[in-house]
Design a protein around this motif. Sequence first.
Motif, mmCIF file in Angstrom:
data_model
loop_
_atom_site.group_PDB
_atom_site.id
_atom_site.type_symbol
_atom_site.label_atom_id
_atom_site.label_comp_id
_atom_site.label_asym_id
_atom_site.label_seq_id
_atom_site.Cartn_x
_atom_site.Cartn_y
_atom_site.Cartn_z
ATOM 1 N N ALA A 119 4.227 -0.875 -7.379
ATOM 2 C CA ALA A 119 2.784 -0.806 -7.627
ATOM 3 C C ALA A 119 2.174 0.473 -7.066
ATOM 4 C CB ALA A 119 2.093 -2.015 -7.018
ATOM 5 N N THR A 163 2.734 -7.974 -11.256
ATOM 6 C CA THR A 163 2.226 -7.900 -9.885
ATOM 7 C C THR A 163 0.859 -8.579 -9.819
ATOM 8 O OG1 THR A 163 3.375 -5.798 -9.544
ATOM 9 C CG2 THR A 163 1.595 -6.319 -8.013
ATOM 10 N N ALA A 195 6.282 -3.539 -12.932
ATOM 11 C CA ALA A 195 5.073 -3.813 -12.148
ATOM 12 C C ALA A 195 4.051 -4.692 -12.849
ATOM 13 C CB ALA A 195 4.418 -2.487 -11.762
ATOM 14 N N ILE A 225 -1.189 -6.778 -4.190
ATOM 15 C CA ILE A 225 -0.777 -5.479 -3.669
ATOM 16 C C ILE A 225 -1.248 -5.412 -2.221
ATOM 17 C CG2 ILE A 225 -1.154 -2.977 -3.789
ATOM 18 C CD1 ILE A 225 -1.467 -3.251 -6.799
#
Length: 192
Positions: free
Chosen positions: A117, A161, A158, A164
């Motif tokens: 990320a 995701t 990613a 984060i």
Amino acid sequence: MAIEGKRKTVLQTVGLVLVMGGLAWASVPFYDWFCRVTGYGGATGVAEATTGEILDRTIKVRFDASLERGMPWEFKPEVPEMTIRIGEEGLAFYEAYNPTSKPVAGSASYNVAPFGAGAYFEKIDCFCFEEQVLMPGERVMMPVSFFIDPGIVDDTDAKHTSHITLSYTFYEIDLPEEQAALDLKTDGASVN
């Protein structure tokens, strides 16, 4: 003939040492460039503004703060996490406090997890771009403005995701020369 062979071996050895030294010297800037381009190691990007594209999908950003051993400050995020839409500009604050009786200079290193990320985490402005000096007893709120690049949804690694984590570690550095000179004057004045 033996002298010519020894000369050739010495030249080859010197050449090898020079090549290895050059590679060692170039490895740090090359690794830094590689991390910034790929996001490897949690390196982030830097942007002047958002792309303007804001998606309906949200992502949770967690904030982490730590200090290198011996760093006398207190350091923490104002909020532990926030949820923002991908592409939307976020603004977070970290609080730093110098409880000592002397000025302390610090610099922040950072990373993003998951590493994949990092290539999509774009900082617009950050306290980590500059060294920080806190006076005795000073408490400051330090901003970081950022966005998650919408390109994250097209990245096969990613795109799933949902969280984060942005982590900062402050470490102590030498005071800038002007501050150190002022500090020295102040110490000298109090002794007299």
